[in-house]
Design an enzyme around this catalytic site. Structure first.
Site, PDB file in Angstrom:
ATOM      1  N   ASN A  13       0.872  -1.181   0.000  1.00 33.43           N
ATOM      2  CA  ASN A  13       0.000   0.000   0.000  1.00 33.43           C
ATOM      3  C   ASN A  13       0.905   1.225   0.000  1.00 33.43           C
ATOM      4  OD1 ASN A  13      -1.786   2.063   0.467  1.00 33.43           O
ATOM      5  ND2 ASN A  13      -2.363   1.415   2.539  1.00 33.43           N
ATOM      6  N   TRP A  14       1.016   1.857  -1.166  1.00 32.15           N
ATOM      7  CA  TRP A  14       1.944   2.987  -1.282  1.00 32.15           C
ATOM      8  C   TRP A  14       1.381   4.277  -0.674  1.00 32.15           C
ATOM      9  CZ3 TRP A  14       4.109   2.631  -7.017  1.00 32.15           C
ATOM     10  CH2 TRP A  14       4.968   1.535  -7.094  1.00 32.15           C
ATOM     11  N   LYS A  15       0.123   4.282  -0.321  1.00 26.82           N
ATOM     12  CA  LYS A  15      -0.506   5.484   0.254  1.00 26.82           C
ATOM     13  C   LYS A  15      -0.272   6.676  -0.703  1.00 26.82           C
ATOM     14  CE  LYS A  15      -0.084   3.310   4.717  1.00 26.82           C
ATOM     15  NZ  LYS A  15       0.003   3.405   6.156  1.00 26.82           N
ATOM     16  N   HIS A 103      -9.428   1.396   5.207  1.00 26.75           N
ATOM     17  CA  HIS A 103      -8.135   1.581   5.872  1.00 26.75           C
ATOM     18  C   HIS A 103      -8.313   2.571   7.031  1.00 26.75           C
ATOM     19  CE1 HIS A 103      -3.973   2.651   6.618  1.00 26.75           C
ATOM     20  NE2 HIS A 103      -3.637   1.558   5.976  1.00 26.75           N
ATOM     21  N   GLU A 105      -6.624   4.986   7.961  1.00 25.76           N
ATOM     22  CA  GLU A 105      -6.394   6.392   7.603  1.00 25.76           C
ATOM     23  C   GLU A 105      -7.630   6.979   6.926  1.00 25.76           C
ATOM     24  OE1 GLU A 105      -2.748   5.592   5.555  1.00 25.76           O
ATOM     25  OE2 GLU A 105      -1.812   5.137   7.480  1.00 25.76           O
ATOM     26  N   GLU A 176      -5.070  -4.626  10.812  1.00 26.17           N
ATOM     27  CA  GLU A 176      -4.070  -3.564  10.928  1.00 26.17           C
ATOM     28  C   GLU A 176      -4.319  -2.781  12.219  1.00 26.17           C
ATOM     29  OE1 GLU A 176      -2.273  -2.630   6.757  1.00 26.17           O
ATOM     30  OE2 GLU A 176      -3.729  -1.113   7.334  1.00 26.17           O
ATOM     31  N   GLY A 182       2.972   2.489  10.768  1.00 26.20           N
ATOM     32  CA  GLY A 182       3.941   3.569  10.569  1.00 26.20           C
ATOM     33  C   GLY A 182       4.665   3.973  11.831  1.00 26.20           C
ATOM     34  N   SER A 222       3.759  -2.015  10.274  1.00 25.78           N
ATOM     35  CA  SER A 222       5.222  -2.072  10.435  1.00 25.78           C
ATOM     36  C   SER A 222       5.809  -3.429  10.064  1.00 25.78           C
ATOM     37  CB  SER A 222       5.619  -1.673  11.869  1.00 25.78           C
ATOM     38  OG  SER A 222       5.238  -0.339  12.128  1.00 25.78           O
ATOM     39  N   GLY A 248       2.977  -1.031   4.283  1.00 24.18           N
ATOM     40  CA  GLY A 248       3.051   0.386   3.940  1.00 24.18           C
ATOM     41  C   GLY A 248       4.472   0.782   3.606  1.00 24.18           C
ATOM     42  N   GLY A 249       5.180   1.359   4.579  1.00 26.30           N
ATOM     43  CA  GLY A 249       6.504   1.934   4.354  1.00 26.30           C
ATOM     44  C   GLY A 249       7.473   1.014   3.624  1.00 26.30           C
TER      45      GLY A 249
HETATM   46  P1  13P Z   1       3.289   0.476   7.642  1.00 29.83           P
HETATM   47  O1  13P Z   1       3.772  -0.824   7.072  1.00 29.83           O
HETATM   48  O2  13P Z   1       4.036   1.663   7.150  1.00 29.83           O
HETATM   49  O3  13P Z   1       3.182   0.408   9.136  1.00 29.83           O
HETATM   50  O4  13P Z   1       1.781   0.696   7.104  1.00 29.83           O
HETATM   51  C1  13P Z   1       0.862  -0.333   7.231  1.00 29.83           C
HETATM   52  C2  13P Z   1      -0.353   0.021   6.459  1.00 29.83           C
HETATM   53  O5  13P Z   1      -1.070   0.926   6.811  1.00 29.83           O
HETATM   54  C3  13P Z   1      -0.636  -0.759   5.242  1.00 29.83           C
HETATM   55  O6  13P Z   1      -1.927  -0.506   4.782  1.00 29.83           O
END
Ligand code: 13P
Length: 272
Positions: A13-15, A103, A105, A176, A182, A222, A248-249
């Site tokens: 997930n590149w956000k 999600h 967010e 999640e 993050g 993470s 994510g990251g």
């Molecule tokens: P991180 O891997 O950066 O913690 O993000 C997880 C995430 O929100 C994937 O959708």
């Protein structure tokens, strides 16, 4: 536990990250890594921002292992005066096969509720997309002992509109925990597996035991090359309830994303 019919899913997930050239650079880097070795026993998925869907789609064939394309959200309405929104049909038209929905967010910054998420899940399934429904508790909820109740409610209400066509749909879920996104704080592997198991038993109640066994439940929060081995080796395919990761990251760096996918222990050489 009996043999699992589920194929592990490794999803990035590149956000709101990467321009189109950066997105294509990532795919070129991933292609180079996969030419050296690729885990074809997992399903690989990249979910870029809308603006890079086409750019990524046009170069995905460079990667010797099949990589699917996903989106990060969508509107539940089929079309109309919804400025700024993207429909399920538009995603299908852009070669998208998965869509991340609910999600944390989106829930936190854009007011998405279990009811709005349920409408999106229903519209995605109706269009032939596979939703990845995200659920998870905040730190406050965890410290208040509410984790299980929150997760059960998000799964039950998020899938509430699916009950009429549950037999034919494809679906994935992601646990999640909001406090692990993050932050560098990973949920312990045993606890992640426990909550993924709770999601599966909720699926059995809400949909059917068969659907629960067929549905991938991912862990996200993470996930890095340094911790993915423990998540998958101990609780992955045929050993537990973690069927992959929503990353994510670490999914922004091709070598990290590749390493996480390689750490899933269903090895096979890639036919280049
Ligand atoms: P991180 O891997 O950066 O913690 O993000 C997880 C995430 O929100 C994937 O959708």
């Amino acid at each position: 536990m009996t043999a699992s019919p589920r194929t592990p899913l490794i999803a990035g997930n590149w956000k709101m990250m990467k321009t189109r050239p950066q997105a294509q650079r990532f795919v070129a880097d991933l292609a180079a890594l996969c030419k050296q070795g690729c885990n074809t026993a997992v399903e690989w998925l990249i979910c870029p921002p809308f603006t890079s869907l086409d750019a990524v789609s046009s170069v995905l064939s460079q990667v010797p292992c099949p990589v699917k394309l996903g989106a990060q959200t969508m509107e539940s309405q089929p079309e109309g005066a919804y400025t700024g929104e993207i429909s399920a049909a538009m995603l299908v038209d852009a070669n998208v096969s998965y869509v991340i929905l609910g999600h944390s967010e989106r829930r936190q910054y854009y007011g998405e509720t279990n009811a709005t998420v349920a409408a999106k899940v229903q519209a995605a399934v109706a269009a032939g997309l596979t939703p990845i429904l995200c659920v998870g508790e905040t730190l406050e909820q965890r410290e208040g002992g509410m984790t299980d109740a929150v997760v059960i409610e998000q799964v039950t209400e998020g899938l509430a509109l699916l009950q009429n066509n549950k037999a034919s749909m494809t679906l994935a879920l992601a646990y999640e925990p909001v406090w692990a996104i993050g932050t560098g704080k990973t949920c312990g592997a045993a606890e992640a597996n426990r909550v993924c198991g709770l999601i599966r038993s909720t699926l059995a109640d809400v949909l059917s035991p068969q659907a629960a066994q067929a549905t991938r439940v991912l862990y996200g929060g993470s996930v890095k090359p340094t911790n993915s081995g423990e998540l998958f080796a101990t609780y992955g395919l045929n050993k537990g309830d973690i069927d992959g990761a929503l990353i994510g990251g670490a999914s922004l760096v091709a070598s990290d994303f590749h390493a996480i996918g390689m750490s899933v222990q269903v090895p096979a050489a890639c036919a280049v």
